[in-house]
Enzyme design. Structure first.
Site, mmCIF file in Angstrom:
data_model
loop_
_atom_site.group_PDB
_atom_site.id
_atom_site.type_symbol
_atom_site.label_atom_id
_atom_site.label_comp_id
_atom_site.label_asym_id
_atom_site.label_seq_id
_atom_site.Cartn_x
_atom_site.Cartn_y
_atom_site.Cartn_z
ATOM 1 C CE1 TYR A 56 -3.178 -2.883 0.051
ATOM 2 C CE2 TYR A 56 -3.147 -2.873 2.439
ATOM 3 C CZ TYR A 56 -3.572 -3.423 1.246
ATOM 4 O OH TYR A 56 -4.397 -4.521 1.260
ATOM 5 C CG HIS A 122 -1.011 -8.481 -0.530
ATOM 6 N ND1 HIS A 122 -0.595 -7.210 -0.215
ATOM 7 C CD2 HIS A 122 -2.285 -8.345 -0.984
ATOM 8 C CE1 HIS A 122 -1.558 -6.351 -0.490
ATOM 9 N NE2 HIS A 122 -2.596 -7.014 -0.969
HETATM 10 P P1 NAD Z 1 -13.329 0.172 1.110
HETATM 11 O O1 NAD Z 1 -14.525 -0.489 0.579
HETATM 12 O O2 NAD Z 1 -13.097 0.150 2.566
HETATM 13 O O3 NAD Z 1 -13.371 1.648 0.536
HETATM 14 C C1 NAD Z 1 -12.448 2.614 0.801
HETATM 15 C C2 NAD Z 1 -12.962 3.900 0.158
HETATM 16 O O4 NAD Z 1 -14.168 4.292 0.808
HETATM 17 C C3 NAD Z 1 -11.983 5.046 0.299
HETATM 18 O O5 NAD Z 1 -12.062 5.822 -0.864
HETATM 19 C C4 NAD Z 1 -12.553 5.819 1.477
HETATM 20 O O6 NAD Z 1 -12.219 7.173 1.434
HETATM 21 C C5 NAD Z 1 -14.037 5.615 1.292
HETATM 22 N N1 NAD Z 1 -14.789 5.744 2.542
HETATM 23 C C6 NAD Z 1 -14.644 5.039 3.691
HETATM 24 N N2 NAD Z 1 -15.517 5.470 4.622
HETATM 25 C C7 NAD Z 1 -16.230 6.471 4.044
HETATM 26 C C8 NAD Z 1 -17.287 7.325 4.502
HETATM 27 N N3 NAD Z 1 -17.802 7.239 5.733
HETATM 28 N N4 NAD Z 1 -17.783 8.231 3.629
HETATM 29 C C9 NAD Z 1 -17.302 8.343 2.372
HETATM 30 N N5 NAD Z 1 -16.303 7.563 1.878
HETATM 31 C C10 NAD Z 1 -15.777 6.636 2.718
HETATM 32 O O7 NAD Z 1 -12.062 -0.455 0.351
HETATM 33 P P2 NAD Z 1 -10.579 -0.709 0.740
HETATM 34 O O8 NAD Z 1 -9.944 0.449 1.436
HETATM 35 O O9 NAD Z 1 -9.971 -1.249 -0.487
HETATM 36 O O10 NAD Z 1 -10.653 -1.933 1.749
HETATM 37 C C11 NAD Z 1 -10.465 -1.815 3.132
HETATM 38 C C12 NAD Z 1 -9.176 -2.438 3.576
HETATM 39 O O11 NAD Z 1 -9.192 -3.838 3.347
HETATM 40 C C13 NAD Z 1 -7.902 -1.946 2.881
HETATM 41 O O12 NAD Z 1 -7.457 -0.729 3.420
HETATM 42 C C14 NAD Z 1 -6.972 -3.101 3.129
HETATM 43 O O13 NAD Z 1 -6.457 -3.030 4.442
HETATM 44 C C15 NAD Z 1 -7.906 -4.304 3.015
HETATM 45 N N6 NAD Z 1 -7.895 -4.887 1.653
HETATM 46 C C16 NAD Z 1 -7.074 -5.940 1.414
HETATM 47 C C17 NAD Z 1 -7.004 -6.491 0.149
HETATM 48 C C18 NAD Z 1 -6.074 -7.649 -0.112
HETATM 49 O O14 NAD Z 1 -5.450 -8.125 0.811
HETATM 50 N N7 NAD Z 1 -5.951 -8.118 -1.320
HETATM 51 C C19 NAD Z 1 -7.775 -5.976 -0.892
HETATM 52 C C20 NAD Z 1 -8.630 -4.921 -0.615
HETATM 53 C C21 NAD Z 1 -8.687 -4.393 0.668
#
Ligand code: NAD
Length: 311
Positions: A56, A122
């Site tokens: 990240y 990952h």
């Molecule tokens: P998410 O669905 O959590 O979306 C994040 C987005 O939503 C960002 O743009 C954020 O600004 C927005 N957001 C969050 N809360 C909000 C609110 N209250 N109002 C408006 N916008 C809002 O997607 P993500 O960040 O990809 O997933 C969460 C976490 O999961 C990642 O940070 C990571 O740690 C993990 N993840 C892991 C993998 C993997 O291992 N392959 C893949 C995806 C995500």
């Protein structure tokens, strides 16, 4: 905040947890100070699982998270990081035992901790799964036996990779993303098998990596145009009902008993507070059904990794 047991582990994880990828400016350029405040707000409000990866922001998220964790007692959070993925292209993956070991040491240095609670491989769909089973997972198991990590697991997008992994290896948990959300629930058929084997489930990206937010999907979102269009219609539908689509999306994703925790990412302290408060409120079932109907009969998935690892 409610807590749930993660599979057969001794970990009790918050139902809503914090994903630190936005700390690497993955979605927008963030303020480090706000990012740090976001982590502190999350932990103060009862979030105890924090997930990150060296991928990240090419190590930036781990570095910023490390600064945030400095002032938090170690027993207040469960920390997961990952190894194997360091960039977007196939050549940026390295699942060799040697790299996994050096990667973990580098992550611990950036995070400023002696150990992590969970180490994931990952996005294993980008690997040859034979290497994962013969070399990478045995390396994780050895790290666990040596006491360097407490629990081990794999992450990725296709459902198939999890099924194959649990058939071949004893892991503690999986991290799946974009497969149990308002627009796609294709994780569901695998959940009973994961439960039978005592494998804990962490579900990430309840908004589908920004699809179900007012700002919408980032330019790099891999979804097809029909998915992005349907997501825009979903935002409009919720706006008409005076409901923030992100509230609905979060409540839907966390409303499944077999999923121990749902990871949401943000670098905005106000948004993490809203998310945690929304998680305590009940889902508007009728509106959720209307939104889900918008995604019927369209392809809500995208290719990820080697063709033989895709669903
Ligand atoms: P998410 O669905 O959590 O979306 C994040 C987005 O939503 C960002 O743009 C954020 O600004 C927005 N957001 C969050 N809360 C909000 C609110 N209250 N109002 C408006 N916008 C809002 O997607 P993500 O960040 O990809 O997933 C969460 C976490 O999961 C990642 O940070 C990571 O740690 C993990 N993840 C892991 C993998 C993997 O291992 N392959 C893949 C995806 C995500």
């Amino acid at each position: 905040m409610q807590y749930r047991k993660l599979g057969n582990t001794d970990l009790s994880v918050s139902r809503l947890s914090y994903g630190a990828s936005p700390l690497g400016s993955v979605f927008r350029n963030i303020s480090e100070e706000e990012g740090i405040r976001t982590v502190h707000t999350a932990v103060d409000m009862g979030v105890n699982l924090i997930d990150v990866s060296p991928y990240y922001g090419q190590t930036v998220a781990e570095t910023v998270l490390g600064k945030a964790l400095k002032s938090i007692p170690r027993d207040k959070y469960i920390l997961s990081t990952k190894a194997g993925r360091y960039g977007a292209d196939f050549q940026d993956f390295d699942f060799s035992a040697k790299r996994i070991r050096s990667s973990l040491e580098e992550s611990l240095g950036r995070l400023g901790v002696d150990g992590v609670d969970i180490l994931f491989l990952h996005d294993i769909e980008f690997a040859n799964l034979k290497q994962i089973f013969d070399e990478s997972l045995p390396c994780l198991q050895a790290l666990k036996d040596e006491g360097k990590v407490k629990h081990i697991g794999v992450t990725g997008y296709p459902i198939k990779i999890f099924d194959k992994t649990i058939e071949n290896f004893d892991i503690d948990c999986i991290l799946t993303y974009c497969r149990y959300a308002l627009y796609d629930t294709s994780l569901e058929p695998l959940l009973p098998k994961l439960q039978d084997k005592g494998v804990g489930v962490i579900n990430a990206s309840p908004t589908g990596m920004g699809l179900l937010t007012q700002r919408g999907a980032p330019p790099w979102h891999p979804g097809k145009p029909e998915l992005l269009d349907a997501a825009k219609k979903a935002v409009e539908l919720c706006n008409k009902a005076n409901v923030d689509i992100t509230e609905l999306a979060l409540q839907f994703a966390i409303d499944h008993d077999t999923i121990a925790s749902t990871l949401v990412g943000t670098a905005n302290p106000v948004n993490i507070q809203k998310n945690i408060e929304w998680a305590e409120k009940p889902l508007n079932v009728e509106l959720a059904q209307e939104v889900r109907a918008l995604f019927n009969n369209i392809d809500v998935t995208w290719p990820s990794g080697h063709p033989e690892n895709q669903d």
